[in-house]
Design an enzyme around this catalytic site. Sequence first.
Site, mmCIF file in Angstrom:
data_model
loop_
_atom_site.group_PDB
_atom_site.id
_atom_site.type_symbol
_atom_site.label_atom_id
_atom_site.label_comp_id
_atom_site.label_asym_id
_atom_site.label_seq_id
_atom_site.Cartn_x
_atom_site.Cartn_y
_atom_site.Cartn_z
ATOM 1 N N TYR A 149 0.822 -1.201 0.000
ATOM 2 C CA TYR A 149 0.000 0.000 0.000
ATOM 3 C C TYR A 149 0.864 1.264 0.000
ATOM 4 O O TYR A 149 1.440 1.648 1.022
ATOM 5 C CB TYR A 149 -0.929 0.025 1.219
ATOM 6 C CG TYR A 149 -1.839 -1.182 1.341
ATOM 7 C CD1 TYR A 149 -2.198 -1.936 0.227
ATOM 8 C CD2 TYR A 149 -2.336 -1.572 2.586
ATOM 9 C CE1 TYR A 149 -3.030 -3.046 0.346
ATOM 10 C CE2 TYR A 149 -3.176 -2.670 2.710
ATOM 11 C CZ TYR A 149 -3.517 -3.400 1.594
ATOM 12 O OH TYR A 149 -4.341 -4.498 1.709
ATOM 13 N N HIS A 169 0.185 -12.257 1.454
ATOM 14 C CA HIS A 169 -0.602 -11.338 0.633
ATOM 15 C C HIS A 169 -0.704 -11.820 -0.808
ATOM 16 O O HIS A 169 0.308 -11.955 -1.498
ATOM 17 C CB HIS A 169 0.065 -9.952 0.665
ATOM 18 C CG HIS A 169 -0.837 -8.828 0.299
ATOM 19 N ND1 HIS A 169 -0.390 -7.531 0.195
ATOM 20 C CD2 HIS A 169 -2.160 -8.782 0.017
ATOM 21 C CE1 HIS A 169 -1.406 -6.742 -0.127
ATOM 22 N NE2 HIS A 169 -2.481 -7.486 -0.250
#
Length: 331
Positions: A55, A140
């Site tokens: 992010y 992830h």
Amino acid sequence: MTRTLGGSAVAVSPLGFGAASIGNLYRAVSPEQAAATVEAAWQAGIRYFDTAPHYGIGLSEQRLGGYLAGRPRDEYVVSTKVGRILVDDPDGAGDDMANGFAVPATRRRVWDYSAAGVRRSIEESLARLGLDRIDVVLMHDPEESPEPERVLREAYPVLDGLREEGVVGAIGVGSKDPATLARFATETDVDALMVAGRYTLLEQPALDDILPACAARGISVLNVGVFNSGLLAVEWPDETRPYEYGAAPADILARAQGIATTCRRHGVTLPQAALAFAAAHPAVASVVVGAGKPEHVQRSAEWFALPTPPASLWADLVAEGLLRPDAPVPA
């Protein structure tokens, strides 16, 4: 009230904060606005915060850690992720919008699910967050890795070992791919699955395999993407609202509008119903909502705190073919 994740001692708040937006997801967010947004989440009672190196190429972790530095460490839970290592790219030009983030492309992501890569990722996340420990580590998007089998072969065992050593409190996987989530639910002893957009008021494919496996094996679900990228975040969804980060197909939009119409008939807003439904399955420990503005996280918290929608709403949605009859609904 909190719920523990799997067999761990890590307890999360029923409503969590997703920190992708404060990493400049799709648009720049000022440092002041990012801090105000996390402050709004804290004031709303949220004590579970989720981030990732992905992010904003580390910006989300840095901003979240900077805010939490002023809070008692035992009063909140942080999850971050492994799988993508960040490396400096001094020759990088432009921004990172190709990956969805409005940040300078001075670093790039490198897939690394090796044992060494997992340990390095955790160490670097600790440095960016400024924390002494990470409560929850999630693998992830393993299905997007060039070597997805390496995730089970190397990454999971090292995380399992770090959990045994007490270095991390809980481990899990985050993905939007049902097959990947189902595999980790049945082949590993993770504490949690972060299920992205696969169990919402609009769509419930996680009911087929994922949620039954989690319930049977004591795996907790962190339910994210419950507004389907924004389609369910307004009282009346129209063609301007995103779905899966793009335009909503006509049949999906019609279904969302049908749900909204039924909600209106029962005096309930679509986002209120979406949040209540997303939290109702017994395996769900926390519903995680993203926000880049204080008013957005405040609004989500207010919806979440509203009284439970009437049983007649869910019955009508089932009767109208807008909700699976086997989906648990709020009591």
